[in-house]
Design a protein around this motif. Sequence first.
Motif, mmCIF file in Angstrom:
data_model
loop_
_atom_site.group_PDB
_atom_site.id
_atom_site.type_symbol
_atom_site.label_atom_id
_atom_site.label_comp_id
_atom_site.label_asym_id
_atom_site.label_seq_id
_atom_site.Cartn_x
_atom_site.Cartn_y
_atom_site.Cartn_z
ATOM 1 N N THR A 206 0.824 -1.205 0.000
ATOM 2 C CA THR A 206 0.000 0.000 0.000
ATOM 3 C C THR A 206 0.861 1.259 0.000
ATOM 4 O OG1 THR A 206 -0.153 0.250 2.406
ATOM 5 C CG2 THR A 206 -1.711 -1.248 1.364
ATOM 6 N N ARG A 212 -5.319 1.042 -1.439
ATOM 7 C CA ARG A 212 -5.083 -0.397 -1.519
ATOM 8 C C ARG A 212 -5.246 -1.008 -0.131
ATOM 9 N NH1 ARG A 212 0.391 -0.821 -5.322
ATOM 10 N NH2 ARG A 212 -0.468 0.276 -7.134
ATOM 11 N N ARG A 213 -5.900 -2.157 -0.066
ATOM 12 C CA ARG A 213 -6.201 -2.824 1.205
ATOM 13 C C ARG A 213 -7.027 -1.905 2.104
ATOM 14 N NH1 ARG A 213 -1.173 -5.794 3.954
ATOM 15 N NH2 ARG A 213 -2.912 -6.398 5.307
#
Length: 277
Positions: A206, A212-213
């Motif tokens: 990330t 992201r995530r």
Amino acid sequence: MSGNRTGGNGRSGTAGNSTGYRTGTGGHRALVWRGLPERPGAAVLVLHGGQEHSLSRPGPVNLAGLRMAGFVHALRRETEGAGVAVGTVRYRHRGWNGERADAARDAIAALDDLAEELGPVPTVLVGHSMGGRAALRAAGHPTVTGVVALAPWCPAEDPCEQLADRDVLMLHGDLDRIPPPADTRAFAARGRAAGARVCGYTVLGTGHTLMRRIGDWHRATARLSAGLLGLRDLPPEAATAMALPARSTAALDLPLPAHPRTTAPTGHPSRPLPTDA
């Protein structure tokens, strides 16, 4: 959240104040309630990011603020029914602005308003980027017991003495370059030396935007904040890291595990946190 007081515009607020804002010095309203139970026994304040230099006022809708909406939602869901007030800090300016440290001043103003309204309830600060820097700087406020710093901006010259006897959880993406995760690890080590109990997580794969995530960021932040408030047990690796001797640099670069959407909390109280009222 059940038991919340809400204003006429649908935003959680204080009795007699339908906007949900608290008005501080000079008319600036630093504290915005997003969830306010009738008898709160603890609180979480969320601080969004900003710019290094800017005296312009944040607009009613800004990307940095919107980025934290998912964190507010996750925190409210995680603490529902436990008597935890959830709020955000409203900045006067978009920038940190050097020695002015405007975001930190706003964080302290919001904490002063919180203490005036709720009393000295234990409070966790959750901040991203510039908001993480502001949360760490404001952690010496008497109401603050812990900080969850997300990809925080941690210049080498920033002080750490205010973190003494605080619980600090720091999360940073390994792909982040604004700022780099090495700065967070260095600050975490200095915080330990200053008397803070610190655990550092690396969120693999990330970057700085937290996109992201994103589910792992949201759920980890909510569960770690609940852990700092005693609503659930902290993960074993975090508890171990925070108990290490001050000079230890171990456990400042732990990989953040995946956080499934549902997990059974441990140590969750069967009734709301106690209050003095």
